[in-house]
Enzyme design. Structure first.
Site, PDB file in Angstrom:
ATOM      1  N   ASP A 152       9.133  -2.550   1.937  1.00  0.00           N
ATOM      2  CA  ASP A 152      10.195  -2.986   1.015  1.00  0.00           C
ATOM      3  C   ASP A 152      11.558  -2.478   1.448  1.00  0.00           C
ATOM      4  O   ASP A 152      12.541  -3.223   1.528  1.00  0.00           O
ATOM      5  CB  ASP A 152       9.933  -2.452  -0.396  1.00  0.00           C
ATOM      6  CG  ASP A 152       8.549  -2.754  -0.901  1.00  0.00           C
ATOM      7  OD1 ASP A 152       7.584  -2.231  -0.306  1.00  0.00           O
ATOM      8  OD2 ASP A 152       8.454  -3.480  -1.892  1.00  0.00           O
ATOM      9  N   THR A 153      11.613  -1.179   1.708  1.00  0.00           N
ATOM     10  CA  THR A 153      12.884  -0.548   2.069  1.00  0.00           C
ATOM     11  C   THR A 153      13.429  -1.117   3.368  1.00  0.00           C
ATOM     12  O   THR A 153      14.625  -1.429   3.482  1.00  0.00           O
ATOM     13  CB  THR A 153      12.701   0.970   2.204  1.00  0.00           C
ATOM     14  OG1 THR A 153      12.251   1.504   0.956  1.00  0.00           O
ATOM     15  CG2 THR A 153      13.997   1.654   2.613  1.00  0.00           C
TER      16      THR A 153
END
Length: 608
Positions: free
Chosen positions: A189-190
């Site tokens: 995600d990051t």
């Protein structure tokens, strides 16, 4: 491809048998409230589950055409499962959220419409920006805050919450960004959001109402080891690597070598050394250089034998160059980081996976320490037989050296004894564990973590330990590598013997034995990164033994030790420069080149 479907919602599911049916029902009901019939689909991305999740997902897909089941036989990891499902999705707007429904579903319309109709390429919920409602206990909130602050500082992200499991993407743009994303698990995600911002895409972050579900807790393996290493890796990828062109590489490589030369002056007085060398035979000192050079092809041959036993083939010439480069790195980098440079070179140029690369280094170090300890032990045994205990104790304990080196010598003796004992203990542990069927690694990791990321970490460590045990459990390989190691370190000692001769010292059998002992203890002393390249420790250990056991004076013994160590370091530096030019690799490009290679080890480990 059926383009009537506009929105694809993916539900990442790993052992969610108790919740997945309700989650699908809630998702369908919520989507029906704001999207036309037939405009959406719900995909259960079932990631190699070991419970009834696959059976339930298949049943739901059979009962409702709006539901699809994407199955993986192997564990892909959270990010890997999402990407796998997204590539099979039909919609132009892609979204996902955690199946525990921690984020209130009233925000789903805002999430999807941010991308579908409002022009944003990415949208994400946030538990940290003003307007959110999030019940975050300290054991969750503090690590989350720390992680997001590090991402903001190191990766220059403008977002407040990178890990909220509530995101939507434009299909085409997401697949463009995924070209640069390497993680396949929790950091996915990051990394997607960081690369999206750097590419200039519009990312909307909006506050959500979020309630934690279940008894989640800080996980040492995932949160500290996993996330921390991924932040560092991404920082190198996006902030450092793009600035490394050939001119910068040459400048940095030259600067590092210059730094090594400067560091050498911290332990030697050029004037004093030159005065002693004026009394020495410089041709004989030059001969010591040639003697020491003879050990390097043997190092390459030994490394070839280790790699072949692990299943990787390479030529000794290349491997010798790789060792030269890594040892040059050890002269200038703290904590023997040059060893990591060699693993990078082997990965980039010979496709040796990182765990195997580090395992091969560990095998080499084990044999180094065993051989050095063996040489020292043989000499000590001979001294014990030929000298009384009182004579031996008085000789060593009563030694006084010039220049305050006696304290360094005694410190080196203690360090050498500890390193030698540790080397023998570790080797015995490796050999014994190689004959055992018990899985010590996974048991130890499971005590620290119960998160699925621990499976990846345990897999890497198991492969590392297994590679070390492969050589330790093979008698032929053990004997072959051990014999080569004995030759390598015998030549190392003979280099010091030639330096002794250059200073006009009479080479009696006893003095040669002392040289074996002094060089061995000096090498053991500099294994620990207490000083750069072991500077001072080697000289102190060497001199305190030589002075204590021979008639040589302290200043002469120190000068001999300095010249001996300087000869070896200069040969290493020269070999490193030649190897970097020959292989077209620098200490910085060795790291840069690996960024172009997909981290197949992490992907394979998460699939196991």
């Amino acid at each position: 491809m059926n383009r009537a479907v506009e929105v694809s919602v993916v539900l990442p599911a790993y052992n969610e048998a108790d919740t997945i049916e309700r989650t699908v029902e809630v998702t369908l009901a919520t989507l029906e409230e704001f999207l036309p019939a037939g405009a959406f689909e719900v995909i259960v991305a079932e990631d190699g589950c070991a419970d009834r999740t696959p059976e339930i997902a298949s049943r739901l897909a059979d009962e409702d055409e709006r539901v699809r089941h994407v199955h993986s036989d192997q564990r892909l990891g959270r990010g890997g499962a999402l990407e796998y499902a997204f590539r099979q999705a039909r919609g132009e707007t892609l979204a996902y959220f955690d199946t525990d429904l921690a984020t209130d579903m009233s925000h789903l319309e805002e999430l999807i419409e941010s991308v579908r109709s409002e022009g944003y390429e990415f949208a994400t919920g946030s538990r940290w920006i003003p307007g959110n409602t999030a019940d975050r206990p300290a054991k969750r909130g503090i690590p989350s805050r720390g992680f997001n602050v590090l991402v903001q500082l190191l990766l220059r992200s403008e977002l407040q919450d990178h890990q909220c499991g509530f995101k939507a993407f434009d299909r085409e743009v997401l697949f463009d960004v995924l070209e640069d994303v390497e993680d396949s698990h929790w950091f996915w995600d990051t990394e997607v959001l960081v690369h999206a911002q750097r590419a200039g895409y519009e990312v909307r972050e909006f506050p959500v109402e979020w309630t934690p579900k279940g008894d989640s807790k800080v996980d040492l393996v995932r949160d500290v080891f996993g996330m921390g290493s991924q932040i560092v890796r991404t920082f190198w990828q996006v902030s450092v690597s793009p600035r490394l062109d050939r001119r910068v590489n040459v400048a940095v490589g030259t600067g590092l070598v210059a730094l090594a030369l400067v560091l050498m002056t911290t332990y030697l007085d050029p004037g004093e050394v030159w005065a002693n060398m004026r009394q020495a035979d410089l041709l004989v000192v030059g001969a010591s250089v040639l003697v020491y050079l003879c050990s390097w092809p043997l190092r390459g041959t030994r490394y070839r034998d280790i790699l072949e036993r692990l299943g990787y083939r390479s030529d000794p010439a290349f491997l010798t160059g790789a060792i030269f480069i890594s040892q040059t790195g050890n002269l200038v980098f703290p904590a023997r980081l040059g060893d990591a440079v060699r693993a990078y070179v082997m990965k980039a140029r010979r496709s040796v996976p990182y765990p195997s690369g580090f395992a091969s280094l560990a095998i080499e170090r084990v044999f180094d320490l065993l051989t050095i300890a063996f040489l020292a032990g043989v000499v000590v045994l001979g001294m014990v037989v030929t000298m009384s205990p009182a004579e031996l104790q008085t000789a060593i304990a009563g030694t006084e050296l010039a220049g305050g080196q006696e304290q360094a010598g005694r410190t080196a003796m203690v360090v050498a004894a500890g390193v030698g004992a540790a080397a023998i203990a570790v080797t015995l542990g490796i050999v014994l564990s190689a004959r055992s069927d018990r899985n010590y690694v996974r048991g130890a990791v499971s005590r620290l973590s119960n998160d699925s990321y621990a499976d990846y970490v345990a897999g890497v460590i198991e492969r590392f330990a297994g590679d070390v045990q492969t050589v330790a459990s093979d008698r032929r390989a053990f004997a072959l590598v051990g014999t080569t190691s004995l030759l390598v370190w015998t030549i190392d000692v003979l280099t010091a013997v030639v330096v002794l001769a250059a200073f006009g010292v009479e080479l009696t059998p006893f003095l040669v034995g002392v040289a074996f002992f002094a060089v061995s203890v000096g090498n053991l002393a500099k294994v620990l990164p207490l000083t750069p390249a072991g500077l001072g420790l080697y000289e102190g250990a060497f001199a305190i033994i030589v002075v204590g056991l021979t008639p040589l004076s302290g200043p002469l013994a120190i000068s001999i030790a300095v010249v001996d160590h300087a000869v070896k370091n200069l040969v290493t530096l020269a070999g490193g420069l030649v190897s970097m030019a020959w292989l077209n690799v620098s200490l910085t490009t060795a790291v840069e080149e690996t960024e172009a290679i997909a981290d197949d080890e992490r992907t394979r480990a998460t699939r196991e």
